[in-house]
Write a protein that holds these residues in place. Structure first.
Motif, PDB file in Angstrom:
ATOM      1  N   SER A  19     136.833  51.334  41.028  1.00  0.00           N
ATOM      2  CA  SER A  19     135.891  51.952  40.726  1.00  0.00           C
ATOM      3  C   SER A  19     135.185  52.885  41.788  1.00  0.00           C
ATOM      4  O   SER A  19     134.978  52.244  42.857  1.00  0.00           O
ATOM      5  N   ARG A  43     132.401  56.110  42.875  1.00  0.00           N
ATOM      6  CA  ARG A  43     131.225  57.124  42.292  1.00  0.00           C
ATOM      7  C   ARG A  43     131.240  58.074  43.498  1.00  0.00           C
ATOM      8  O   ARG A  43     131.152  57.980  44.596  1.00  0.00           O
ATOM      9  N   PHE A  65     133.861  64.597  39.661  1.00  0.00           N
ATOM     10  CA  PHE A  65     134.995  63.869  39.341  1.00  0.00           C
ATOM     11  C   PHE A  65     136.192  63.791  40.208  1.00  0.00           C
ATOM     12  O   PHE A  65     136.650  62.849  40.724  1.00  0.00           O
ATOM     13  N   GLU A 102     139.080  55.995  33.351  1.00  0.00           N
ATOM     14  CA  GLU A 102     137.608  56.238  32.695  1.00  0.00           C
ATOM     15  C   GLU A 102     136.766  57.084  33.541  1.00  0.00           C
ATOM     16  O   GLU A 102     136.919  57.334  34.597  1.00  0.00           O
ATOM     17  N   GLN A 103     135.907  57.982  32.761  1.00  0.00           N
ATOM     18  CA  GLN A 103     135.110  58.787  33.779  1.00  0.00           C
ATOM     19  C   GLN A 103     133.872  58.781  32.721  1.00  0.00           C
ATOM     20  O   GLN A 103     133.623  58.854  31.708  1.00  0.00           O
ATOM     21  N   LYS A 104     132.563  58.725  33.671  1.00  0.00           N
ATOM     22  CA  LYS A 104     131.299  58.768  33.009  1.00  0.00           C
ATOM     23  C   LYS A 104     130.314  59.423  34.046  1.00  0.00           C
ATOM     24  O   LYS A 104     130.806  59.556  35.422  1.00  0.00           O
ATOM     25  N   VAL A 105     129.262  60.101  33.666  1.00  0.00           N
ATOM     26  CA  VAL A 105     128.323  60.582  34.434  1.00  0.00           C
ATOM     27  C   VAL A 105     127.132  59.580  34.645  1.00  0.00           C
ATOM     28  O   VAL A 105     126.675  59.077  33.269  1.00  0.00           O
ATOM     29  N   GLU A 106     126.402  59.637  35.430  1.00  0.00           N
ATOM     30  CA  GLU A 106     125.006  59.143  35.579  1.00  0.00           C
ATOM     31  C   GLU A 106     123.862  60.152  35.567  1.00  0.00           C
ATOM     32  O   GLU A 106     124.250  61.291  36.286  1.00  0.00           O
ATOM     33  N   VAL A 108     122.774  65.664  35.582  1.00  0.00           N
ATOM     34  CA  VAL A 108     123.878  64.674  36.123  1.00  0.00           C
ATOM     35  C   VAL A 108     123.384  64.405  37.573  1.00  0.00           C
ATOM     36  O   VAL A 108     123.170  65.442  38.520  1.00  0.00           O
ATOM     37  N   TYR A 140     128.927  61.012  39.640  1.00  0.00           N
ATOM     38  CA  TYR A 140     130.139  61.175  38.757  1.00  0.00           C
ATOM     39  C   TYR A 140     130.785  59.807  39.060  1.00  0.00           C
ATOM     40  O   TYR A 140     130.890  59.200  40.052  1.00  0.00           O
ATOM     41  N   HIS A 141     131.412  58.924  37.924  1.00  0.00           N
ATOM     42  CA  HIS A 141     131.972  57.801  38.064  1.00  0.00           C
ATOM     43  C   HIS A 141     133.413  57.781  37.543  1.00  0.00           C
ATOM     44  O   HIS A 141     133.444  58.173  36.322  1.00  0.00           O
ATOM     45  N   VAL A 142     134.303  57.265  38.223  1.00  0.00           N
ATOM     46  CA  VAL A 142     135.698  57.115  37.765  1.00  0.00           C
ATOM     47  C   VAL A 142     136.175  55.841  37.941  1.00  0.00           C
ATOM     48  O   VAL A 142     135.933  55.118  38.846  1.00  0.00           O
TER      49      VAL A 142
END
Length: 69
Positions: A12, A14, A19, A44-48, A54, A57-59
């Motif tokens: 994981s 950040r 990204f 998986e990708q997501k943002v905080e 934003v 960015y988290h992958v």
């Protein structure tokens, strides 16, 4: 016939930038610890968000590396 065996590990990462930066940082860091890294899959990708914007960015990466003989 020669066969090679690979293993997949999940990491994981950040980044405050993008990204793409998170993926590059994750692969570079995995390569420092694991030998024979041969690929990575972005699982998986997501943002905080902070105040609706934003902030990071988290992958989640599945990193493949070939095991030593």
């Amino acid at each position: 016939m020669t066969a090679s065996v690979a293993r997949v590990t999940t990491i994981s990462v950040r980044s405050d930038t993008s990204f793409d930066d998170a993926v590059k940082a994750g692969v570079e860091r995995a390569s420092q610890t694991l030998r024979h890294v041969s690929g990575a899959w972005v699982k998986e990708q997501k943002v905080e968000l902070t105040d609706g914007k934003v902030s990071s960015y988290h992958v989640v990466l599945e990193v493949t590396f070939v095991l030593d003989d």
